[in-house]
Design an enzyme around this catalytic site. Structure first.
Site, PDB file in Angstrom:
ATOM      1  N   ASP A 161      35.681  75.079  59.401  1.00  0.00           N
ATOM      2  CA  ASP A 161      34.850  74.373  60.376  1.00  0.00           C
ATOM      3  C   ASP A 161      34.722  75.312  61.566  1.00  0.00           C
ATOM      4  OD1 ASP A 161      33.723  72.840  62.351  1.00  0.00           O
ATOM      5  OD2 ASP A 161      35.165  71.199  62.229  1.00  0.00           O
ATOM      6  N   SER A 169      16.470  80.776  65.657  1.00  0.00           N
ATOM      7  CA  SER A 169      15.391  79.922  65.144  1.00  0.00           C
ATOM      8  C   SER A 169      14.189  79.992  66.062  1.00  0.00           C
ATOM      9  CB  SER A 169      15.872  78.471  65.050  1.00  0.00           C
ATOM     10  OG  SER A 169      14.801  77.594  64.752  1.00  0.00           O
ATOM     11  N   TYR A 188      19.159  70.883  68.573  1.00  0.00           N
ATOM     12  CA  TYR A 188      19.164  72.058  67.706  1.00  0.00           C
ATOM     13  C   TYR A 188      18.413  73.209  68.379  1.00  0.00           C
ATOM     14  CZ  TYR A 188      18.038  75.072  63.709  1.00  0.00           C
ATOM     15  OH  TYR A 188      17.887  76.140  62.868  1.00  0.00           O
ATOM     16  N   LYS A 208      19.963  76.887  69.566  1.00  0.00           N
ATOM     17  CA  LYS A 208      19.493  78.167  69.051  1.00  0.00           C
ATOM     18  C   LYS A 208      18.986  79.067  70.183  1.00  0.00           C
ATOM     19  CE  LYS A 208      20.358  77.775  64.662  1.00  0.00           C
ATOM     20  NZ  LYS A 208      21.302  78.694  63.981  1.00  0.00           N
TER      21      LYS A 208
END
Length: 248
Positions: free
Chosen positions: A62, A141, A155, A159
């Protein structure tokens, strides 16, 4: 293949883009450490690759826990002897309307995407700097560049932070033989993208200037180039592959 072949660690390496990257690096002669939260998927891929050539090992991790990242590094070195390449691919996505993202959801995404990348750059980067050589490639991304929220505003924010982290680690480690770069894909032809977008996929493709989704195999080729010894003069860079959605 020789036991002296370089070792590449790919986080989130058991499925999707991570799997393509692991396969590409392995095909290029690397021994590969597939690090993933899914032990079963990582073990399955490692067995497949090891049967074809250089060694491949599976590790359960993890990346959002620094101690887990430290244990990953120690385990890989104990098994394979060294680490020359790190690909920070592990990520968490969650399609959620921006104004509805909860504090817990924000923490979960940042914990994996930013913290996991940052911890791995620290742990592996320190060790690489001590040996005088290393290649780190972070998977960013398009969403982190243009603020797109199709995959979640948290998200996209994570990024964007990965891109900044790439620059600061590149600056810190450049003089010690370690390059740190990012690859920034746009929408890829992947199960994750198809699942997230569902019926909206055709509309997305229609809005891409080149008229098609990207290829995960090509992204893996980009990673392999940045991971090569010949890429010594490239650091702090972000290589885009977004079909013309973001031009700079």
């Amino acid at each position: 293949m020789s036991a002296q072949a370089p070792v590449a660690v790919v986080t989130g390496g058991a499925t999707g883009l991570g799997r393509e990257i692991a396969r590409r690096l392995h095909a290029g002669g690397h021994r590969v450490a597939i690090a993933d939260i899914s032990a079963e998927a990582a073990t399955e891929l490692a067995a497949e690759l090891a049967a074809q050539g250089p060694d491949a090992r599976a590790y359960t991790v993890d990346v959002g826990e620094r101690t887990a990242v430290e244990k990953l590094y120690a385990a890989v070195v104990a098994d394979l002897g060294s680490v020359e390449v790190l690909v920070n691919n592990a990520a968490r996505t969650q399609a959620r309307p921006l104004l509805e993202i909860t504090p817990d959801e924000l923490d979960q995404v940042m914990r994996v995407n930013l913290n996991g990348t940052f911890y791995a750059c620290q742990v592996f980067g320190t060790a690489m700097a001590e040996t005088g050589y290393g290649r780190i490639v972070n998977i960013a991304s398009l969403a982190g560049q243009n603020g797109g929220t199709a995959t979640g505003g948290h998200y996209a924010s994570s990024k964007g932070a990965v891109l900044s982290a790439t620059k600061v680690f590149a600056r810190e480690l450049a003089a010690r033989g370690v390059t740190v770069n990012a690859v920034s894909p746009g929408p890829q032809d992947s199960p994750m993208v198809r699942e997230l977008l569902g019926d909206g996929l055709d509309g997305l493709v229609a809005g891409i200037p080149v008229g098609r989704l990207g290829s995960m195999r090509f992204i893996a080729d980009m990673v392999a180039l940045l991971a090569s010894p010949d890429a010594a003069s490239v650091t702090g860079a972000c290589w885009d592959a977004n079909g013309g959605l973001h031009l700079r």
